[in-house]
Design a protein around this motif. Structure first.
Motif, PDB file in Angstrom:
ATOM      1  N   GLU A  30       0.834  -1.208   0.000  1.00 51.31           N
ATOM      2  CA  GLU A  30       0.000   0.000   0.000  1.00 51.31           C
ATOM      3  C   GLU A  30       0.863   1.250   0.000  1.00 51.31           C
ATOM      4  O   GLU A  30       0.571   2.225  -0.713  1.00 51.31           O
ATOM      5  CB  GLU A  30      -0.920  -0.001   1.225  1.00 51.31           C
ATOM      6  N   ARG A  33       2.347   1.871  -3.463  1.00 49.74           N
ATOM      7  CA  ARG A  33       1.322   2.334  -4.407  1.00 49.74           C
ATOM      8  C   ARG A  33       0.965   3.795  -4.146  1.00 49.74           C
ATOM      9  O   ARG A  33       0.806   4.585  -5.088  1.00 49.74           O
ATOM     10  CB  ARG A  33       0.089   1.433  -4.318  1.00 49.74           C
ATOM     11  N   GLU A  37       1.349   7.071  -6.742  1.00 48.14           N
ATOM     12  CA  GLU A  37       0.208   7.930  -7.056  1.00 48.14           C
ATOM     13  C   GLU A  37       0.547   9.407  -6.891  1.00 48.14           C
ATOM     14  O   GLU A  37      -0.113  10.273  -7.475  1.00 48.14           O
ATOM     15  CB  GLU A  37      -0.974   7.572  -6.148  1.00 48.14           C
ATOM     16  N   GLU A  75       5.717  -3.700  -7.854  1.00 52.73           N
ATOM     17  CA  GLU A  75       5.171  -2.351  -7.968  1.00 52.73           C
ATOM     18  C   GLU A  75       5.988  -1.457  -8.901  1.00 52.73           C
ATOM     19  O   GLU A  75       5.652  -0.288  -9.097  1.00 52.73           O
ATOM     20  CB  GLU A  75       5.093  -1.698  -6.579  1.00 52.73           C
TER      21      GLU A  75
END
Length: 683
Positions: A30, A33, A37, A75
């Protein structure tokens, strides 16, 4: 001649420092990510994680970081891997207490903080080499890794080393340098106060004395020794990593700290240099902001100038993202809205093409619980994360600027001999500290971009030729190689400005028995008959220069003309040496030298800049208030103008010609309002 930089970023990038060992593994994916973003695609990890790799002596385990690296690959996150030698684990310091650094009185720094080791312990060198070798062998070909950071902040926290290992290594350093005790005794002036050495075993690193006063010549050599020790420790690691790393991966370390020749370390050990930029230190309560310097966070631009002298296209490994502080010291306010962008752009303006924020999330445990990151303890989105995203949008808008060269026609000269001498000589320190600060202030408030240039025995005059003016504020220590370089620079059209105390000492820090400016006397056509501090009971001393009365600072050399082609430009206006020469000019070849008998202030520096023709070079293009800094970078014939508003209030700038706003891609001209802490980029 400096070694060319071997790594440059090909696009502007953002990163952050991340500590997977501090967080539940359920957060890892998380976190990565969320970073992406908001424009963060690179992380630095592991620089304090020795115990995760080697929980017991000789027992190696890569399972923890292997698991994290799998997620990084999934990722698409790029990784800078740190070697963990800044924090030896408990098992190591308990079994091998000789690795601990010591205070000047010989008592050790015990386990519990960081950077508690010394560079010269043989067992620490062996164990450090082994963990670096194991990590590099295991991760050298890893697809996620793009770079390696050696240790963390070499010479941070403490830059003096007084262990038994250091004394033994210091003796070997001195044997190699002097070859004989007779030469050492001469260089150190040991005839004073019965310090003469009859055996190498009688020599120690500086030790506790009355008033903690030590032999200045010994201490100067000791500082050189500390620098060589740190560089050797860094090179040991970089040599190991080079055996395993992928061809395109870079090696760096983060700095810049004292008692360390960072230029030499860059040339001998690194591909690129990275810096840790914390402008918020200007507002720490510990620093007493009510009486802080008038430039506050803007003075970090001076640090960035020095970083640029080490590595023109550098990275920021730790960029301020929140309030800084530990539970034991340093209390500071949070950055105000806009200051994260301001400080990131300050770094980019001065040459950074990579900016990594410290840290992703504020630590919930340990000493640094108040050294805030982008996210706070609650892990929620916040205005700092929003500002990171805005910085990302800015880097995309100005991306074509990557690799652009900083533009300056004037530089302030520095060298390590004089920097280190000023640490052992309080007379030198007062002059150097005050003059360098005031020179920087003068250039800032008069919107005149400047460089800092580190001059060495290997410097060629052609390296200096890009500057029309050089200021060498207080070169107490001179040698013939540097003097020859400066003479050739002047002969080929350069303007050299010298301050008081020039040529007072030799390379051992001993005062020479020839009139100042010593080895530069034939170039300046001057000599110094007398000199004095301006005492606290004295009226400020001024000089008459043309129709102006200009201050001459805290120290005055009373100059004399010693050559028929030297011309007096200004004379002292008061004190007992009223009417004596304060500023003398002599032409040599295509250039000239200005010998100024005082110390530099913002007022007299402005007059010198105006006289030499380098004052406010962009005034015809952009009109700025004092609170704004202008930086210019150039690439492929295009100039990029970065304007930084350091004020907490709106400021008006005036574009006297049409320029393109790189955020909007629109042509703009005339008066433009900058909000508090706002930055703009034009081309």
């Amino acid at each position: 001649m400096r070694k060319a930089q071997t790594y440059k970023w090909n696009q502007m990038e953002l990163g952050t420092c991340y500590y997977p060992e501090h967080w539940d593994s359920k957060l890892w994916g998380e976190d990565l990510r969320r970073m992406k973003e908001n424009g963060i695609f690179t992380i630095r990890i592991a620089e304090f994680a020795w115990n995760k790799f080697e929980p017991q002596e000789g027992v190696f385990n890569f399972e923890f970081f292997d698991k994290f690296m799998e997620i990084a690959v999934d990722e698409g996150m790029k990784v800078i891997l740190g070697t963990p030698t800044a924090t030896p684990p408990v098992w190591l310091t308990e079994k091998y207490p000789e690795v601990l650094n010591c205070r000047m009185d010989g008592s050790p720094f015990y386990h519990g903080m960081r950077r508690h080791y010394n560079y010269n312990s043989k067992i620490y060198q062996e164990l450090s080499a082994r963990i670096v070798d194991k990590m590099a062998a295991h991760y050298g070909a890893h697809p996620a890794i793009i770079g390696w950071q050696i240790d963390n902040e070499l010479n941070c926290e403490v830059d003096e080393f007084y262990s038994e290992s250091d004394t033994l290594a210091f003796r070997e350093f001195l044997k190699k340098k002097y070859l004989s005790l007779e030469k050492l005794n001469t260089a150190w002036g040991t005839i004073v106060w019965n310090q003469t050495y009859n055996a190498w075993e009688e020599i120690y690193v500086p030790r506790t004395t009355i008033h903690n006063s030590t032999n200045p010549h010994q201490t100067l050599d000791y500082i050189r020794f500390v620098s060589e020790s740190a560089i050797a420790f860094c090179k040991m690691q970089s040599d190991i990593i080079r055996k395993y790393k992928k061809a395109d991966d870079f090696i760096t370390t983060n700095g810049m700290f004292g008692n360390l020749d960072n230029h030499k370390m860059q040339d001998q050990c690194l591909d690129v240099y990275t810096y840790d930029s914390y402008p918020n230190f200007a507002f720490c309560l510990e620093e007493n902001p009510l009486n802080s310097d008038d430039l506050n966070d803007r003075k970090w631009s001076r640090n960035l100038m020095e970083v640029r002298s080490i590595c023109p296209h550098f990275g920021i490994m730790e960029q301020q993202s929140g309030a800084n502080g530990w539970n034991t010291r340093m209390e500071a306010p949070a950055p105000k809205p806009g200051q994260m962008m301001l400080w990131a752009m300050q770094s980019i303006a001065h040459g950074a093409d990579y900016v990594s924020f410290f840290r992703w999330r504020t630590a919930t445990v340990g000493t640094e619980i108040y050294w805030h990151g982008i996210l706070d303890y609650d892990n929620r989105d916040n205005r700092k994360l929003t500002e990171v995203r805005q910085i990302w949008e800015r880097t995309k808008a100005i991306g074509e600027m990557v690799g652009a060269e900083y533009q300056a026609s004037v530089a302030m000269l520095q060298d390590y001999d004089n920097t280190w001498d000023s640490q052992v000589d309080v007379w030198h320190k007062r002059l150097k500290k005050q003059s360098e600060k005031e020179i920087f202030v003068a250039f800032q408030i008069n919107h005149t971009p400047m460089d800092i240039f580190n001059i060495t025995d290997e410097t060629q005059w052609e390296e200096l030729a890009k500057y029309s003016v050089l200021i060498y504020p207080h070169a107490l220590i001179l040698n013939e190689k540097k003097v020859h370089t400066l003479e050739t620079y002047v002969q080929n059209g350069g303007i050299l400005v010298l301050g008081s105390r020039t040529g007072q000492k030799d390379e051992n820090g001993q005062c020479v028995m020839t009139p100042m400016p010593g080895l530069l006397a034939s170039l300046t056509g001057t000599n110094v008959r007398e000199y004095t501090f301006v005492g606290p009971a004295d009226k400020a001393v001024t000089m008459v220069w043309g129709d102006k009365s200009v201050d001459t600072g805290v120290f005055n050399d009373i100059l004399e003309v010693a050559s028929p082609d030297a011309q007096v430009l200004a004379v002292y206006e008061n004190n007992y040496y009223s009417g004596s020469s304060a500023l003398i000019e002599r032409k040599e070849g295509k250039g000239k030298v200005l010998h100024f008998g005082g110390t530099f202030t913002r007022e007299n520096t402005k007059e010198l800049m105006d006289y030499t023709g380098v004052l406010s070079p962009y005034a015809s293009l952009i009109e700025l208030p004092e609170s704004c800094e202008i930086v210019v970078r150039k690439k492929d014939g295009v100039e990029y103008y970065i304007v930084l508003n350091f004020a907490a209030e709106e400021q008006v700038i005036n574009l006297k010609s049409s320029l393109v706003d790189m955020d909007t891609k629109e042509e703009v001209a005339g008066k433009i309002m900058l909000q508090a802490y706002e930055t703009r980029v034009f081309c």
